[in-house]
Write a protein that holds these residues in place. Structure first.
Motif, PDB file in Angstrom:
ATOM      1  N   UNK A  99       0.865  -1.182   0.000  1.00  0.00           N
ATOM      2  CA  UNK A  99       0.000   0.000   0.000  1.00  0.00           C
ATOM      3  C   UNK A  99       0.898   1.228   0.000  1.00  0.00           C
ATOM      4  N   UNK A 100       0.672   2.128  -0.937  1.00  0.00           N
ATOM      5  CA  UNK A 100       1.445   3.360  -0.983  1.00  0.00           C
ATOM      6  C   UNK A 100       0.895   4.320   0.063  1.00  0.00           C
ATOM      7  N   UNK A 101       1.736   4.683   1.036  1.00  0.00           N
ATOM      8  CA  UNK A 101       1.326   5.584   2.109  1.00  0.00           C
ATOM      9  C   UNK A 101       1.994   6.934   1.882  1.00  0.00           C
ATOM     10  N   UNK A 102       1.202   7.979   1.589  1.00  0.00           N
ATOM     11  CA  UNK A 102       1.819   9.277   1.337  1.00  0.00           C
ATOM     12  C   UNK A 102       2.414   9.876   2.603  1.00  0.00           C
ATOM     13  N   UNK A 103       3.354  10.786   2.428  1.00  0.00           N
ATOM     14  CA  UNK A 103       3.999  11.452   3.544  1.00  0.00           C
ATOM     15  C   UNK A 103       3.337  12.797   3.790  1.00  0.00           C
ATOM     16  N   UNK A 104       3.166  13.133   5.051  1.00  0.00           N
ATOM     17  CA  UNK A 104       2.626  14.420   5.451  1.00  0.00           C
ATOM     18  C   UNK A 104       3.750  15.292   6.000  1.00  0.00           C
ATOM     19  N   UNK A 105       3.699  16.571   5.695  1.00  0.00           N
ATOM     20  CA  UNK A 105       4.659  17.495   6.273  1.00  0.00           C
ATOM     21  C   UNK A 105       4.295  17.762   7.737  1.00  0.00           C
ATOM     22  N   UNK A 106       5.253  18.218   8.500  1.00  0.00           N
ATOM     23  CA  UNK A 106       4.988  18.587   9.880  1.00  0.00           C
ATOM     24  C   UNK A 106       5.381  17.509  10.868  1.00  0.00           C
ATOM     25  N   UNK A 107       5.245  17.849  12.155  1.00  0.00           N
ATOM     26  CA  UNK A 107       5.677  16.978  13.247  1.00  0.00           C
ATOM     27  C   UNK A 107       4.492  16.232  13.832  1.00  0.00           C
ATOM     28  N   UNK A 108       4.615  14.919  13.950  1.00  0.00           N
ATOM     29  CA  UNK A 108       3.557  14.104  14.548  1.00  0.00           C
ATOM     30  C   UNK A 108       3.880  13.828  16.011  1.00  0.00           C
ATOM     31  N   UNK A 109       2.889  13.889  16.905  1.00  0.00           N
ATOM     32  CA  UNK A 109       3.156  13.552  18.312  1.00  0.00           C
ATOM     33  C   UNK A 109       3.385  12.054  18.470  1.00  0.00           C
ATOM     34  N   UNK A 110       4.122  11.630  19.498  1.00  0.00           N
ATOM     35  CA  UNK A 110       4.338  10.199  19.719  1.00  0.00           C
ATOM     36  C   UNK A 110       3.048   9.491  20.103  1.00  0.00           C
ATOM     37  N   UNK A 111       2.943   8.254  19.706  1.00  0.00           N
ATOM     38  CA  UNK A 111       1.746   7.452  19.965  1.00  0.00           C
ATOM     39  C   UNK A 111       1.709   7.004  21.424  1.00  0.00           C
ATOM     40  N   UNK A 112       0.572   7.255  22.060  1.00  0.00           N
ATOM     41  CA  UNK A 112       0.271   6.713  23.382  1.00  0.00           C
ATOM     42  C   UNK A 112      -0.777   5.626  23.193  1.00  0.00           C
ATOM     43  N   UNK A 113      -0.536   4.465  23.786  1.00  0.00           N
ATOM     44  CA  UNK A 113      -1.367   3.300  23.517  1.00  0.00           C
ATOM     45  C   UNK A 113      -1.647   2.554  24.813  1.00  0.00           C
ATOM     46  N   UNK A 114      -2.853   2.008  24.921  1.00  0.00           N
ATOM     47  CA  UNK A 114      -3.195   1.215  26.103  1.00  0.00           C
ATOM     48  C   UNK A 114      -2.374  -0.067  26.129  1.00  0.00           C
ATOM     49  N   UNK A 115      -1.832  -0.358  27.297  1.00  0.00           N
ATOM     50  CA  UNK A 115      -1.042  -1.572  27.498  1.00  0.00           C
ATOM     51  C   UNK A 115      -1.810  -2.502  28.429  1.00  0.00           C
ATOM     52  N   UNK A 116      -2.151  -3.677  27.947  1.00  0.00           N
ATOM     53  CA  UNK A 116      -2.939  -4.624  28.736  1.00  0.00           C
ATOM     54  C   UNK A 116      -2.219  -5.026  30.016  1.00  0.00           C
ATOM     55  N   UNK A 117      -0.905  -5.177  29.949  1.00  0.00           N
ATOM     56  CA  UNK A 117      -0.161  -5.662  31.110  1.00  0.00           C
ATOM     57  C   UNK A 117      -0.231  -4.687  32.286  1.00  0.00           C
ATOM     58  N   UNK A 118      -0.146  -3.404  32.024  1.00  0.00           N
ATOM     59  CA  UNK A 118      -0.171  -2.409  33.101  1.00  0.00           C
ATOM     60  C   UNK A 118      -1.545  -1.794  33.293  1.00  0.00           C
ATOM     61  N   UNK A 119      -2.438  -1.978  32.319  1.00  0.00           N
ATOM     62  CA  UNK A 119      -3.764  -1.393  32.413  1.00  0.00           C
ATOM     63  C   UNK A 119      -3.780   0.104  32.216  1.00  0.00           C
ATOM     64  N   UNK A 120      -2.723   0.661  31.627  1.00  0.00           N
ATOM     65  CA  UNK A 120      -2.619   2.108  31.455  1.00  0.00           C
ATOM     66  C   UNK A 120      -2.359   2.457  29.994  1.00  0.00           C
TER      67      UNK A 120
END
Length: 412
Positions: free
Chosen positions: A7-28
């Motif tokens: 799949x061709x994924x185009x690039x966006x200009x600018x700064x992206x924030x880091x991903x925060x994701x739920x972790x099952x092990x810690x519940x956070x």
């Protein structure tokens, strides 16, 4: 195995924030912190009843993770397996009087077609358990040699089991107590009542050959692997001793992900196997869980045959948060189709309201534990303004098209 087309994924200009994701092990909900290359393993299908909307919701969620990481400048080394030998596949083949190999190949091919239609970025490595048999046997042998595995005292079937006590961490990923582990093991393919096991939840590593079952000759004796060890071997040999994310549906939390992580940790001594364990909710239909046993599955291929735009399927599944158990309804699909039509109309205008703020909001919402409902609401608000002729930015429609393609995988 070959994955589906890139799949061709185009690039966006600018700064992206880091991903925060739920972790099952810690519940956070915690920040993910991959290096230049993010390492992701998502458990694949057992190839029968593919591809139902529960499958689609899971792989679309991790497609978003892939896209958000890429937008943040990371390369993503993504690996997915296919459990093309296991009891459920054999049971289905017997039920339908089908050849288990043909059934597995046919359903895997259909799954690839559906993933390609849904514009899911393919894994770098797409590996079937059968083709990984040699490396599975090798890992089981090394666990036996290290004292992390044992054979039950059964003259006829001296199967190999993993000793769940060896890492000292068993249970950390699922946070289940012993009674819950035993119940889930019994419900999800385990054999807690097998005589000779050191502990009821010890998972099977190698099943010695039984009459009428497929088997492979090996140093362990003729047989076939247990479910969890295949993912451990495939992931370790392609991603290394520790990965950034181990993902799948919430029904894999225990025993599959708990046991797979324990196998890897017992072999490498590295804890935790995954820095994040992420899981998607279940998809229901008419107030009931969508499941094979209930016979109420909705298939991507059937929707495609009815000329439903796969982009609308993506939007319908993104309308709910990936971690929530949620319902699939005709109304949900109708709403998604209406969104898609409106957004395409807005993105086809010669000019529209500026879209830089929309791109920022999309990035912020997706970085916040893949908050797709808020992301879709932001796009719809922009489209409403655009169709009301509330802007004269000639570059905005094109920017919105690129942003939705890059971040949501939706083609306008």
């Amino acid at each position: 195995m070959q994955p589906w087309a890139p799949v061709l994924v185009p690039r966006l200009a600018g700064q992206a924030p880091p991903l925060r994701l739920h972790d099952t092990a810690t519940g956070r909900v915690r920040p993910t912190a991959p290096g230049p290359t993010a390492l992701m393993y998502v458990c694949g299908i057992t190839p029968y009843d593919a591809t139902h909307l529960g499958h689609a919701a899971t792989y679309l969620a991790f497609d978003l993770v892939n896209r958000v990481w890429r937008d943040g400048g990371h390369d993503v080394h993504y690996v997915q397996n296919v459990t093309d030998i296991d009891d459920p596949l054999l049971d289905r083949a017997i039920r339908d009087q089908d050849d288990w190999v043909v059934l597995g190949m046919r359903e895997t091919a259909l799954f690839r077609e559906d993933m390609e239609a849904l514009r899911v970025i393919p894994p770098r490595h797409y590996i079937g358990a059968v083709e990984a048999m040699g490396e599975i046997v090798e890992l089981v042998g090394k666990l036996l040699a290290a004292g992390a595995a044992y054979r039950v005292d059964d003259v006829e079937f001296p199967d190999v089991y993993f000793d769940s006590s060896v890492t000292g961490h068993f249970g950390y990923e699922s946070n289940c107590d012993e009674a819950r582990m035993i119940a889930l093991s019994r419900e999800r393919g385990g054999d807690p009542d097998r005589p000779g096991k050191r502990h009821p939840v010890d998972p099977l590593l190698w099943r010695m050959v039984r009459a009428g079952e497929p088997s492979w000759e090996s140093a362990l004796g003729a047989g076939r692997p247990g479910w969890h060890i295949e993912c451990a071997a495939i992931a370790l040999n392609r991603l290394g001793p520790q990965i950034d994310l181990n993902g799948g549906g919430s029904d894999l939390i225990f025993p599959h992900h708990e046991c797979g992580a324990a196998h890897a940790e017992a072999f490498t001594g590295v804890h935790p196997f995954a820095r994040h364990y992420a899981h998607t909710g279940m998809i229901g239909l008419d107030g009931e869980k969508m499941s094979k046993s209930r016979g109420n599955l909705v298939f991507v291929s059937k929707l495609r045959a009815e000329q439903v735009d796969p982009n609308a399927i993506r939007l319908a599944l993104f309308a709910g948060h990936y971690r929530t158990d949620r319902a699939w309804t005709g109304g949900l699909l109708t709403q998604a189709q209406a969104w898609l039509a409106r957004w395409r109309e807005a993105a086809a205008l010669a000019a529209a309201p500026p879209a830089d703020d929309l791109v920022t909001r999309l990035r912020v919402h997706l970085a916040d534990d893949l908050d797709t409902p808020r992301a879709l609401a932001a796009v719809d608000a922009w489209a409403t303004d655009a169709l009301a002729r509330r802007g004269r930015d000639a570059g905005a429609p094109a920017l919105v098209r690129v942003a939705l393609d890059a971040l949501l995988g939706v083609a306008l």
